[in-house]
Design an enzyme around this catalytic site. Structure first.
Site, PDB file in Angstrom:
ATOM      1  N   THR A  40       0.835  -1.208   0.000  1.00 44.65           N
ATOM      2  CA  THR A  40       0.000   0.000   0.000  1.00 44.65           C
ATOM      3  C   THR A  40       0.870   1.258   0.000  1.00 44.65           C
ATOM      4  OG1 THR A  40      -1.696  -1.179   1.222  1.00 44.65           O
ATOM      5  CG2 THR A  40      -1.827   1.213   1.271  1.00 44.65           C
ATOM      6  N   HIS A  43       2.044   1.904  -3.434  1.00 42.83           N
ATOM      7  CA  HIS A  43       1.017   2.570  -4.265  1.00 42.83           C
ATOM      8  C   HIS A  43       0.998   4.079  -3.983  1.00 42.83           C
ATOM      9  CE1 HIS A  43      -0.691  -1.095  -5.848  1.00 42.83           C
ATOM     10  NE2 HIS A  43      -0.885  -1.579  -4.630  1.00 42.83           N
TER      11      HIS A  43
END
Ligand code: NAD
Ligand code: ZN
Length: 341
Positions: A40, A43
């Site tokens: 995450t 990202h």
């Protein structure tokens, strides 16, 4: 305090001096010692379509951590200064239908630290006291700092029936490798782990997989191990469409597929063939069950049957964040950790 900040819409992080968080009456202030870096965060670092649609800079990044409580709000009763803790990073409203029926992990009002509010790649973080999880004396800050992804693996594995089961794990990223060790400790009779990356397969072997295979070898390995029947349980931990189809093909009739991996785009299924007439059950995994998963995780760790240490392959100071992100992007790493204090 020093913190890793997503300062504006666009790639990268910056290290900044920012004010220490001020706590509300129902919150505690935690000095962060160890923090885990995760897909995450990559990202958000890359500022891909998901991140730019979800996150609102500027904010402090990071959601996996452990540390010491240094201040408690006036309404907090069960957490004290000096407590060694980690925390559930999903902050839920506690009031909605889902929260009040024991399903907070799918609370529609969830706010995630390091995504929707300031996170833990910092010297201090403010957390609601209800999210704090005490660490047993036998559990290190480093292991405390990876309770979030380990909890994803516990949730995925232990909401299926693992004792005695034949299990296929598709995808041996950090979460898949944790899941291998958990299934082993929970008494799976056969664990077949598949990945395209030999370094990750080696880690899966070290964590107790009976068979490690490439996706091309998985069909034959499952047939051999199950007399052609298919496995009782698949843990899909890659998010790759080919692996999802393979998971549905290799689960036995009446079996169960636990879906954790997140495909980047919609995928097409042949529902009658792949799901309906096989009579299988598919379970979608979101985060960690609050707090069943946390209790199970602590008990497995204290019992000593499951040792996650081999999964941690890289440790960096926070200032080396570019190297930490590069290690994850290489695809070879297990868990990557920031040593903060
Ligand atoms: P990761 O991306 O490091 O691991 C995925 C692994 O799958 C990689 O090792 C890759 O080599 C392997 N792979 C690629 N193609 C494959 C194939 N055809 N067959 C088998 N393996 C293949 O990720 P991670 O951090 O371990 O997370 C696993 C997945 O879970 C990701 O998709 C992530 O987005 C997702 N995730 C979901 C939740 C949730 O709450 N549902 C939480 C965290 C992460
Ligand atoms: Zn809720």
């Amino acid at each position: 305090m020093k913190a890793l900040v997503k300062e504006s819409a666009g790639p990268g992080f910056v290290m900044r001096d920012v004010p220490e968080p001020r706590i509300r009456d129902d919150e505690v202030l935690i000095r962060v010692r160890r923090a885990g870096v995760c897909g995450t965060d990559v990202h958000i670092y890359d500022w891909d379509a998901w991140a730019s649609g979800r996150c609102k800079p500027p904010f402090v990044v990071g959601h996996e951590f452990a540390g010491d409580v240094v201040q408690v709000g006036s309404l907090v009763t069960d957490v004290q200064e000096g407590d060694r803790v980690t925390a559930e990073g999903h902050i839920v409203d506690g009031r909605c239908l889902l929260c009040r029926t024991g399903n907070s992990h799918v609370c529609p009002y969830t706010k995630i630290i390091g995504v929707d509010r300031d996170g833990c790649f910092a010297e201090y973080i403010a957390m609601p006291a209800t999210n704090v999880w005490h660490l047993d004396d036998s559990i290190s800050y480093e292991i405390g700092g990876i309770h979030d992804p380990m909890g994803n693996a516990f949730h995925t594995a232990l909401t299926a029936e693992i004792p005695g089961a034949t299990v296929l794990i598709t995808g041996c990223g950090p979460i898949g490798i944790f899941a291998v060790g958990i299934c082993r400790a929970a008494g799976a009779s056969r664990i077949i782990a598949s990945d395209v990356n030999p370094k990750r397969l080696a880690l899966a072997k070290q964590m107790g997989a009976h068979d490690i295979v490439t996706p091309a070898e998985a069909d034959a390995a499952v047939k051999r191990a199950t007399d052609g029947l298919g496995v009782d349980v698949v843990l899909e931990m890659s998010g790759v469409p080919a692996a999802i189809h393979q998971a549905l093909a290799l689960v036995r009739v009446g079996g169960r597929v636990q879906m954790l991996g997140i495909p980047s785009k919609p995928i097409e299924l042949d529902l009658p063939k792949e799901v309906i007439f096989k009579g299988i059950t598919i379970y979608g995994v979101v985060g960690r069950r609050m707090y069943d998963t946390w209790h199970q995780m602590t008990r497995f760790l204290k019992a000593g049957e499951f040792n996650p240490e081999p999964v941690i392959t890289h440790r960096f100071p926070m200032a080396d964040f570019d190297a930490a992100i590069a290690a994850i992007k290489s695809g070879d790493a297990g868990k990557v950790i920031f040593e903060i204090a």
